[in-house]
Design an enzyme around this catalytic site. Structure first.
Site, PDB file in Angstrom:
ATOM      1  N   HIS A 158       5.104  13.633  -2.399  1.00 15.59           N
ATOM      2  CA  HIS A 158       4.040  12.770  -2.959  1.00 15.59           C
ATOM      3  C   HIS A 158       3.100  12.523  -1.749  1.00 15.59           C
ATOM      4  O   HIS A 158       2.006  11.961  -2.180  1.00 15.59           O
ATOM      5  CB  HIS A 158       4.697  11.507  -3.508  1.00 15.59           C
ATOM      6  N   ASP A 366      -3.932  10.173   2.561  1.00 12.42           N
ATOM      7  CA  ASP A 366      -3.271   9.864   1.420  1.00 12.42           C
ATOM      8  C   ASP A 366      -2.981  11.101   0.583  1.00 12.42           C
ATOM      9  O   ASP A 366      -3.654  12.016   0.839  1.00 12.42           O
ATOM     10  CB  ASP A 366      -4.161   8.916   0.467  1.00 12.42           C
TER      11      ASP A 366
END
Ligand code: ADQ
Length: 458
Positions: A158, A366
């Site tokens: 992720h 991110d």
């Protein structure tokens, strides 16, 4: 259809009513598990102190079994706080300066993964498809393979995957990469992450790219791919449409007294670029006197990982900074920054996104960033707001209608805020539509299906 076994550090167990869990990932995994039947296994979030954890706690809802284990205090300290959050998280977010290596923590990480594999093994059937999630669990497939399991095993990361020169600062990088090679499919958020992974392996001379995503490394051939995670786009848009009737959203609207709203929503984490963002907001206000008194910047930031010293420190830094900027530029009848350390329900969050003329999503790094996607999905098609998005968020690879910024460039971000607030309706609509069309087609169900299709392909 084979059963699906999902393994992740934390598990979203439905409440007693069996109601759908909040959050797109949990919804998508629950749907995939429901379709095939299966097990979702992970850590309960609880500690068994210094005693060996008891047997798995099993709860069955329909055809899904939730299997939770406690961990000892030492396990939590070494595996979770120590290696996952103080080595892998900073390294994968390019923060070499924050990585704290310790042999104990590294050993604890591998030990807890073996423990998860041992607890999972008795429940596995030969044709189960196993889907392992995120950086806490990288060595799990290697442990299962060592125990003789030949099942299809996929892994999805992720968070970002860094380039070789960053990764190789980690003493156990080779074990980590060997661990990944024990999967059949390794999925990343973006093409950049996949390229970093494949490039790193090839550069070290420990892998060969066979083309078409196939990689040969450590004596095995497996596949790498990228699968940008997403949100439940239509459902989130629906929340936002209905949120106008929500009492809290109405009160929030009244309280900003017709000012333009700028919104930021992030876990309190150094990767999210919150301090740079507050600096950029201050710069914007100082450079644009016409906007003084006329904007409110709402930053919603629940605390996270407070046990890790860097996070505790950051809580203080951000709170002080918001206070200092407010002290410097507020007026008796205007407080520019509202800084909130709390979680907000999804319907209210959707309503606040919709009220905001600018969504500020400016992480320094991110994996994806779902806030960016939620902000877009929540907009009013007749009068959409503008997304100001860091080019270092995975989401920037898809959300091409955003104003892309470099979050380290404070002046550039300040300029983008001004541009967003002043953007003509027609341009806002065109940019928004491009992003929304993409998100409607590429929602979280599609992400889940794409990954599982590739994992189970003959
Ligand atoms: P996170 O780092 O947690 O996830 P993100 O993708 O932005 O980051 O997801 C955060 C989620 O928490 C969003 O759904 C958001 O709405 C919610 N949230 C944040 N603040 C909230 C608040 N105050 N109240 C309520 N909800 C709040 C990791 C990676 C990301 C990746 C995701 C999914 O770091 O890059 O996108 O996993 O793969």
């Amino acid at each position: 259809m084979s059963r699906l076994i999902v393994v992740s550090n934390r598990v979203t167990v439905p409440d007693k009513s069996g109601a759908a869990p909040a959050g797109g990932l949990a919804v998508a995994l629950k749907a995939a598990l429901g379709e095939r039947g299966g097990i979702w296994m992970g850590w309960s979030g609880k500690s068994s102190g210094d005693r060996e954890p008891e047997a798995l706690s099993l709860q069955t809802h329909g055809n899904i079994t939730y299997a939770l284990t406690d961990l000892t205090d030492t396990d939590v300290e070494e595996y979770y706080h120590g290696f996952a959050n103080r080595v892998l998280w900073p390294i994968c977010h390019y923060r070499l300066d924050l990585a704290e290596y310790g042999r104990k923590e590294m050993a604890g990480y591998f030990r807890v993964n073996r423990f998860f594999a041992q607890r999972l093994a008795p429940m596995l059937k030969e044709d189960d498809v196993i889907w392992v999630h995120d950086y806490h669990m990288i060595p799990l497939a290697a442990e299962l393979r060592q125990m003789g399991f030949k099942n299809r095993i996929g892994f999805f990361l992720h968070i970002p995957w860094p380039p070789a020169d960053v990764l190789f600062t980690m003493p156990v990088h080779e074990e980590i990469m060997r661990g990944l090679s024990r999967y059949d499919l390794v999925g990343f958020q973006t093409d950049h992450d996949l390229a970093n992974f494949e490039g790193g392996l090839v550069r070290e001379g420990i892998a060969e790219s066979l083309g078409d995503g196939r990689i040969s490394s450590f004596g095995r051939t497996f596949r790498g791919g990228f699968y940008p995670i997403s949100i439940e786009t239509a459902a989130f848009a629906d929340y936002a449409r209905r949120a106008a009737n929500n009492a809290l959203v109405r009160r929030a609207r009244q309280s900003i007294e017709g000012r333009d709203l700028i919104i930021g929503v992030d876990r309190l984490d150094y990767s999210k670029g919150i301090t740079q963002r507050i600096d950029a907001f201050e710069r914007f206000i100082r450079a644009n006197p016409a906007h003084q008194h006329r904007v409110t910047y709402l930053q919603i930031t629940p605390k996270s990982r407070s046990e890790v010293p860097e996070y505790e420190q950051m809580q203080r830094t951000v709170a002080e900074q918001a206070g200092r900027v407010n002290g410097a530029i507020s007026a008796v009848d205007w407080v520019p920054i509202r800084y909130i350390n709390r979680s907000i329900s999804r319907p209210v969050l959707a309503g606040l996104y919709r009220m905001a003329k600018v969504g500020l999503v400016t992480p320094l790094r991110d994996g994806m960033n779902l806030v960016a996607k939620e902000y877009v999905a929540a907009q009013d098609p007749e009068n959409p707001g503008v997304l100001v998005l860091s080019r270092f968020a995975g989401a920037a690879r898809e959300l091409t209608g955003a104003l892309l910024v470099n979050p380290y460039d404070i002046e550039g971000t300040a300029h983008a805020i001004a541009r967003g607030l002043n953007m003509p309706l027609e341009e806002r609509q065109a940019r928004w539509k491009r992003m929304m069309d993409h998100l409607l087609e590429h929602d979280v169900m599609r992400w889940c299906d794409d990954f599982l299709k590739d994992l189970t392909a003959p």
